[in-house]
Motif scaffolding. Structure first.
Motif, PDB file in Angstrom:
ATOM      1  N   GLY A 147       0.826  -1.185   0.000  1.00  0.00           N
ATOM      2  CA  GLY A 147       0.000   0.000   0.000  1.00  0.00           C
ATOM      3  C   GLY A 147       0.866   1.243   0.000  1.00  0.00           C
ATOM      4  O   GLY A 147       2.016   1.229  -0.466  1.00  0.00           O
ATOM      5  N   ALA A 148       0.344   2.329   0.557  1.00  0.00           N
ATOM      6  CA  ALA A 148       1.057   3.607   0.547  1.00  0.00           C
ATOM      7  C   ALA A 148       2.140   3.642   1.624  1.00  0.00           C
ATOM      8  O   ALA A 148       2.116   2.895   2.592  1.00  0.00           O
ATOM      9  N   GLY A 149       3.099   4.545   1.422  1.00  0.00           N
ATOM     10  CA  GLY A 149       4.129   4.779   2.427  1.00  0.00           C
ATOM     11  C   GLY A 149       5.426   4.044   2.149  1.00  0.00           C
ATOM     12  O   GLY A 149       5.588   3.350   1.129  1.00  0.00           O
ATOM     13  N   LYS A 150       6.349   4.203   3.095  1.00  0.00           N
ATOM     14  CA  LYS A 150       7.692   3.652   2.937  1.00  0.00           C
ATOM     15  C   LYS A 150       7.826   2.202   3.389  1.00  0.00           C
ATOM     16  O   LYS A 150       8.792   1.530   3.030  1.00  0.00           O
ATOM     17  N   GLY A 190       1.655  -1.054   4.427  1.00  0.00           N
ATOM     18  CA  GLY A 190       1.325   0.232   3.821  1.00  0.00           C
ATOM     19  C   GLY A 190      -0.154   0.556   3.933  1.00  0.00           C
ATOM     20  O   GLY A 190      -1.000  -0.311   4.143  1.00  0.00           O
ATOM     21  N   GLY A 191      -0.450   1.835   3.770  1.00  0.00           N
ATOM     22  CA  GLY A 191      -1.809   2.310   3.933  1.00  0.00           C
ATOM     23  C   GLY A 191      -2.679   2.094   2.707  1.00  0.00           C
ATOM     24  O   GLY A 191      -2.188   2.056   1.576  1.00  0.00           O
ATOM     25  N   VAL A 192      -3.960   1.946   2.949  1.00  0.00           N
ATOM     26  CA  VAL A 192      -4.965   1.871   1.885  1.00  0.00           C
ATOM     27  C   VAL A 192      -6.061   2.850   2.270  1.00  0.00           C
ATOM     28  O   VAL A 192      -6.711   2.694   3.305  1.00  0.00           O
ATOM     29  N   SER A 193      -6.275   3.866   1.445  1.00  0.00           N
ATOM     30  CA  SER A 193      -7.167   4.964   1.818  1.00  0.00           C
ATOM     31  C   SER A 193      -8.624   4.715   1.473  1.00  0.00           C
ATOM     32  O   SER A 193      -9.498   5.476   1.875  1.00  0.00           O
ATOM     33  N   ARG A 194      -8.908   3.669   0.711  1.00  0.00           N
ATOM     34  CA  ARG A 194     -10.299   3.400   0.358  1.00  0.00           C
ATOM     35  C   ARG A 194     -10.545   1.905   0.314  1.00  0.00           C
ATOM     36  O   ARG A 194      -9.613   1.099   0.396  1.00  0.00           O
ATOM     37  N   ARG A 195     -11.794   1.529   0.216  1.00  0.00           N
ATOM     38  CA  ARG A 195     -12.196   0.133   0.072  1.00  0.00           C
ATOM     39  C   ARG A 195     -12.640  -0.120  -1.371  1.00  0.00           C
ATOM     40  O   ARG A 195     -12.933   0.827  -2.096  1.00  0.00           O
ATOM     41  N   PRO A 196     -12.699  -1.384  -1.790  1.00  0.00           N
ATOM     42  CA  PRO A 196     -13.173  -1.647  -3.157  1.00  0.00           C
ATOM     43  C   PRO A 196     -14.587  -1.128  -3.365  1.00  0.00           C
ATOM     44  O   PRO A 196     -15.429  -1.209  -2.476  1.00  0.00           O
TER      45      PRO A 196
END
Length: 298
Positions: free
Chosen positions: A23-26, A90-96
Motif C-alpha cells: 500500500g502507501a508509504g515507505k 502500507g496504507g490503503v485509503s479506500r475500500r473496493p
C-alpha cells in the motif's frame, strides 16, 4: 536500540515464496528491500493508487499493479507465482467499490467472508482477509516478523522526557485510543490538559492531527499548550496487519498541532525509520515514548 538482526528474523524454506501486498508509504519499500537483501524473490502486489509505482525497489521485482476491484483475482495469481507466504504493508485509503468489483471465481469464493466485512470496521475486514488466505494454505506474516527493529521499544526514545503533565496527557490519550479501538473506529487519540480532545476517525492519524491544528487556530483549545498523540493497537487487533505506525511526517504534524510529543504502544506499534523519527523529534523539541500497559492502567 536494535533488538535483533532483521536479516535473520524471517526465513523461507526452498520452494517457498513470499508476496508483499504494497500500500502507501515507505514500509512496503523497506520490506521488499530487506527481503531482496536476504536473498528472497518476493512477488509484489502494488495496490493501484496507493503504492509508490515509481519506486524501483518495488517495480524491479516480479510485480502486479492491482486495482482494488481486482482483489478476487489474487488467489489465482498467487498460485501462478508460487506464493506460499503473504505480508501486507502500507496504507490503503479506500475500500473496493462493490459495483466495480470484477466478477470471477475468486470473488465468489471470497464473497461470504470478505465482502460481508466491507460494511464493518477495518479490523473485521483485515481479519477476514487473513483467514481467507490462510484457508488457501498461504501463511500470513507481519511486517515486524521480517523487520523486528520496526517495533517501538518501551521507554523514552528522544532527548526530551515527558513531564508529569505530559504523562497525564499520555494516559488520557491512551485510554481514549483503547476505547475507540475496542469499537473498531481508530487507533489514535489526542489529549490536552489531561483530557481527550480529538479522536481518530476514518480520516486517519494525519487527518486527526490536521484537525487539531484547526482546533488550535480557531480557538477551541486556545491557551492549552502541549498535549500528546497516542497510538495503540486495537484490543482485538490482527497483529500481523495494520499495526499502529508513525514516521517523520507524524512528528512534523504533531509539532504543527502544537503537541508536546507522541506515545505509541511498545512492541505493538511500528516506527518507520526510527533514527530519522527520533532525530526530527529532537530537532523540534518533541518527545517520543513507547508505552506499556502500566502507563495508562495506573
Amino acid at each position: 536500540m536494535a533488538r535483533s538482526d532483521p536479516t535473520s528474523a524471517f526465513q523461507l524454506r526452498p520452494g517457498e515464496r513470499i508476496a508483499v501486498g504494497a500500500g502507501a508509504g515507505k514500509l512496503p519499500i523497506e520490506l521488499v528491500g530487506a527481503l531482496v537483501a536476504s536473498g528472497h524473490r518476493p512477488f509484489v502486489v502494488l495496490i493501484e493508487g496507493e503504492a509508490d509505482a515509481s519506486s524501483p525497489v518495488l517495480t524491479d521485482q516480479d510485480h502486479w499493479i492491482m486495482p482494488l476491484e481486482r482483489i478476487g483475482d489474487l488467489a489465482a495469481r498467487f498460485r501462478r507465482e508460487g506464493v506460499t507466504h503473504l505480508v501486507m504493508a502500507g496504507g490503503v485509503s479506500r475500500r473496493p467499490r462493490l459495483r466495480s468489483v470484477r466478477p470471477s471465481l475468486g470473488i465468489l469464493h471470497m464473497a461470504p467472508r470478505i465482502l460481508a466485512s466491507l460494511a464493518r470496521g477495518d479490523d473485521n475486514l483485515l481479519r477476514a482477509i487473513v483467514r481467507y488466505y490462510e484457508g488457501l494454505g498461504i501463511t500470513v506474516v507481519g511486517a515486524h516478523q521480517i523487520l523486528p527493529d520496526l517495533l517501538a521499544p518501551p521507554g523514552v526514545l528522544t532527548l526530551r522526557v515527558p513531564s508529569a503533565r505530559d504523562r497525564d496527557d499520555l494516559k488520557a490519550a491512551a485510554i481514549a485510543a483503547r476505547a475507540i479501538g475496542a469499537l473498531d473506529i481508530g487507533q489514535a487519540a489526542i489529549a490536552i490538559g489531561g483530557r481527550a480532545v480529538a479522536l481518530e476517525g476514518i480520516e486517519g492519524t494525519d487527518g486527526l492531527l490536521r484537525r487539531t491544528v484547526e482546533l488550535r487556530s480557531n480557538g477551541r483549545i486556545e491557551g492549552r499548550a502541549g498535549g500528546a498523540l497516542v497510538k495503540c493497537a486495537k484490543p482485538t487487533q490482527e497483529l500481523r496487519v495494520d499495526l499502529p505506525t508513525i514516521g517523520v511526517g507524524t512528528v512534523e504534524l504533531a509539532h504543527a498541532a502544537g503537541l508536546a510529543g507522541i506515545g505509541v504502544e511498545a512492541d505493538r506499534s511500528i516506527v518507520l525509520d526510527m533514527g530519522a523519527v527520533t532525530a526530527r523529534a529532537d530537532e523540534l523539541g518533541l518527545f517520543v515514548v513507547g508505552l506499556v500497559e502500566r502507563d495508562w492502567a495506573t
